[in-house]
Design a protein around this motif. Structure first.
Motif, PDB file in Angstrom:
ATOM      1  N   GLU A   1      26.976  18.668  78.842  1.00 48.41           N
ATOM      2  CA  GLU A   1      25.525  18.570  78.831  1.00 48.41           C
ATOM      3  C   GLU A   1      25.124  18.772  77.376  1.00 48.41           C
TER       4      GLU A   1
ATOM      5  N   TYR B   1      24.296  13.421  78.480  1.00 55.55           N
ATOM      6  CA  TYR B   1      25.724  13.699  78.636  1.00 55.55           C
ATOM      7  C   TYR B   1      26.502  12.936  77.570  1.00 55.55           C
TER       8      TYR B   1
ATOM      9  N   SER C   1      31.500  21.325  81.366  1.00 52.19           N
ATOM     10  CA  SER C   1      30.277  20.609  80.979  1.00 52.19           C
ATOM     11  C   SER C   1      29.287  21.512  80.255  1.00 52.19           C
TER      12      SER C   1
END
Length: 177
Positions: free
Chosen positions: A58, A36, A97
């Motif tokens: 991600e 991350y 993400s």
């Protein structure tokens, strides 16, 4: 590759499970970590990031030898794994993400990424504008162990998830692979 000059490259391309295999087996790539980056929370967990309020992407961090596998080649591999026109996630993975981004670690990487993105935009390969961001690298936090090399550890689940994602159809349509 011990003793050789290596660099790190960081790419966000949706679910990090699908971003490992395309880079992992090239000569010149010595290590690849799922994790991350780009957010505000220190030491985030998968659950933190999935919640959607940390700002993290991600991503994969790739250690490579530029004399064997130049950064420009990593960029070529990267572009062929993502939908660079989608700013809401990637394929069936939606949310911040799962957005795409190139995180540069040097000024040379930034310049190469900008040139590469511009060339892709001018190529006519896509009907919509390229929205993949090019951002300075920040702290990279490795994901939990079970996420590392997921495509090898949980082959059946990985293949099922990838098959239903739409990623492979997109790649085939736009890159003929």
């Amino acid at each position: 590759m011990a003793g050789q000059k290596t660099e790190k490259a960081i790419f966000a391309g949706g679910c990090f499970w699908c971003m490992v295999k395309p880079f992992k087996e090239w000569d010149g790539v010595s290590d690849l970590i799922s994790g991350y980056t780009g957010g505000t929370l220190e030491d985030p967990t998968y659950e933190d990031v999935k919640r959607g309020d940390t700002g993290h992407y991600e991503a994969v961090e790739i250690e490579f030898d530029p004399a064997v596998f130049p950064y420009e080649e990593l960029l070529n591999v990267y572009w062929q794994q993502i939908d660079p026109t989608d700013d809401g996630g990637q394929f069936h993975d939606r949310g911040d993400s799962y957005r795409t981004a190139i995180f540069y670690t040097t000024e040379e990487q930034r310049e190469a990424a900008l040139r590469s993105r511009e060339a892709l935009g001018k190529s006519g390969r896509f009907d919509k504008p390229i929205v993949t961001e090019i951002l300075p690298a920040s702290t990279f936090y490795p994901a939990e162990d079970y996420h590392q090399d997921y495509y090898l550890k949980e082959r059946e689940h990985y293949e099922q998830d990838r098959a239903k994602s739409g990623r492979d159809e997109f790649i085939s349509t736009h890159w003929g692979q």
